[in-house]
Design a protein around this motif. Structure first.
Motif, PDB file in Angstrom:
ATOM      1  N   CYS A  15       0.742  -1.227   0.174  1.00 23.78           N
ATOM      2  CA  CYS A  15      -0.040   0.233   0.140  1.00 23.78           C
ATOM      3  C   CYS A  15       0.837   1.039   0.070  1.00 23.78           C
ATOM      4  N   LEU A  45      -3.625   4.571   5.177  1.00 23.62           N
ATOM      5  CA  LEU A  45      -4.323   3.656   4.187  1.00 23.62           C
ATOM      6  C   LEU A  45      -5.650   4.198   3.959  1.00 23.62           C
ATOM      7  N   LEU A 299      -5.865  -1.939  -1.423  1.00 19.51           N
ATOM      8  CA  LEU A 299      -5.450  -2.604  -2.665  1.00 19.51           C
ATOM      9  C   LEU A 299      -6.390  -2.833  -3.886  1.00 19.51           C
TER      10      LEU A 299
END
Length: 313
Positions: A15, A45, A299
Motif C-alpha cells: 500500500c 491507508l 489494494l
C-alpha cells in the motif's frame, strides 16, 4: 495480515505510495472499531469518515485517549441510521470503501442490499476470510463463511469470481481454487461434489475466468500434496491452493474459526460483489485484523481505479 511481522509488513508495503482511500466507517462506537479506523488512517491507508452518534464516538475516543482532530463525523442517532448514511456516503461518491464498526453485520448488509438505495451489482455478495495460517506456506483465502448460507451453483460461481478478483488484486495472477467437499469423488449423494464438478467445467468453458479450479477435493488432499499423491490425485491445485471454496457457510465458518483458535491463524474479512469493497470484521476482532482488512480493501480500491482508467482509455 499475519502473525509474522515480516509478512505483515509486506502487505502494508504494497500500500506504500498509494493515496489513502476515503472510507465510510459505520457506527464506530467501541474502542476496537474506532481504534482500527484511526490506526488505518495513521498508517496512510484510509481517510475515515465516521458515521454514528457523534457524542458516543467522542466519548469512546476520550475514554481510549484517541484524537479526532481533522476527522469528519456524520452524526446519526443509532446503528440503523449509521448504516444508511454510511451507504449513502458511498453512493454519492464521498467514500470509496465501506467499513463496519460496532454494529451487527446484518444491519450493514441490509442497507447494502437495498434495491435503488443500496450498493448491489449484478454479482452475488460474498465474504472472503484472508487468513495467515502459520502452518501453511502462503496466504489462504476462505469463501464464503459469512454471507451466503446455502449457496446454489450460480451463487458459487459468483463467489469464486469475487475471490479470484480479490486475490489477483493482491498480486497473484492466476489463483488456484480448491473446491472443498467431504470426498474427492463426484457423488449424487453429495450435491456439493456435483457443484464442484460443474464449476470446474464452467471454468473449462470460459464461464469462470482468471483462476485454476479443481474439485471436489477433500480438505486433506486440497492442502497436502502428499495426501493427494497417496490417494492418486494428480492436480496442480492440490497442496497449493490460494482459495478454498467451501460448500456452505457453516462449513466455512467452522473451518476459519478452527484455523484461528487451534492453529493460531489471523484473519481479515472483506465482502465483495458490491459497488465497493466492504471491510467486514467481527466486533471481537483485534485492531490488527481490522488493519489487515483495510490494507486489502485499499489494494482492491486502487486496482478498481486502475481498471476504470484503462476502460476509459
Amino acid at each position: 495480515m499475519t502473525s509474522s511481522p515480516d509478512k505483515y509488513s509486506v502487505l502494508l508495503a504494497r500500500c506504500g505510495g498509494l493515496a489513502p482511500v476515503p472510507t465510510a466507517v459505520a457506527h464506530p462506537c467501541d474502542v476496537s472499531s474506532l481504534t482500527g479506523a484511526l490506526d488505518a488512517a495513521n498508517l496512510g491507508l484510509i481517510v475515515p469518515i465516521l458515521v454514528g452518534p457523534e457524542a458516543k464516538i467522542r466519548a469512546v475516543a476520550e475514554e481510549a485517549d484517541l484524537r479526532l482532530d481533522g476527522i469528519t463525523i456524520i452524526d446519526a442517532p443509532h446503528s440503523h441510521a449509521s448504516a444508511e448514511l454510511a451507504v449513502r456516503a458511498v453512493r454519492d461518491g464521498t467514500a470509496e470503501l465501506l467499513m463496519k464498526g460496532s454494529l451487527h453485520s446484518d444491519e450493514l448488509l441490509h442497507e447494502v442490499a437495498l434495491g435503488a438505495n443500496g450498493l448491489r451489482t449484478e454479482r452475488r455478495l460474498s465474504h472472503v476470510f484472508a487468513m495467515d495460517v502459520p502452518t501453511y506456506h502462503k496466504p489462504l483465502f476462505i469463501t464464503d463463511a459469512a454471507v451466503n448460507i446455502f449457496p446454489k451453483l450460480a451463487d458459487k460461481a459468483d463467489i469464486v469470481r469475487n475471490a479470484i478478483e480479490l486475490v489477483q488484486a493482491l498480486g497473484i495472477a492466476t489463483p488456484k481454487v480448491a473446491i472443498l467437499g467431504a470426498v474427492e469423488t463426484v457423488s449424487e449423494k453429495m450435491p456439493s461434489t456435483i457443484d464442484a464438478a460443474a464449476l470446474c467445467k464452467m471454468a473449462d468453458r470460459g464461464q469462470i475466468t482468471g483462476g485454476l479450479l479443481d474439485g471436489p477435493l477433500a480438505f486433506d488432499n486440497a492442502i497436502s500434496a502428499e495426501a493427494a499423491r497417496i490417494k492418486g490425485i494428480t492436480s496442480p491445485v492440490a497442496g497449493d491452493p490460494d482459495i478454498l471454496l467451501v460448500p456452505d457457510l457453516e462449513a466455512g465458518n467452522m473451518l476459519a474459526k478452527q484455523l484461528t483458535f487451534l492453529a493460531g491463524a489471523e484473519a481479515a474479512g472483506i465482502v465483495l460483489g458490491a459497488r465497493v469493497p466492504i471491510i467486514l470484521t467481527s466486533r471481537a476482532d483485534s485492531v490488527r485484523s481490522r488493519i489487515g482488512s483495510c490494507a486489502i480493501a485499499v489494494l482492491l480500491a486502487h486496482a478498481r481505479r486502475a481498471r476504470k482508467a484503462t476502460e476509459i482509455l
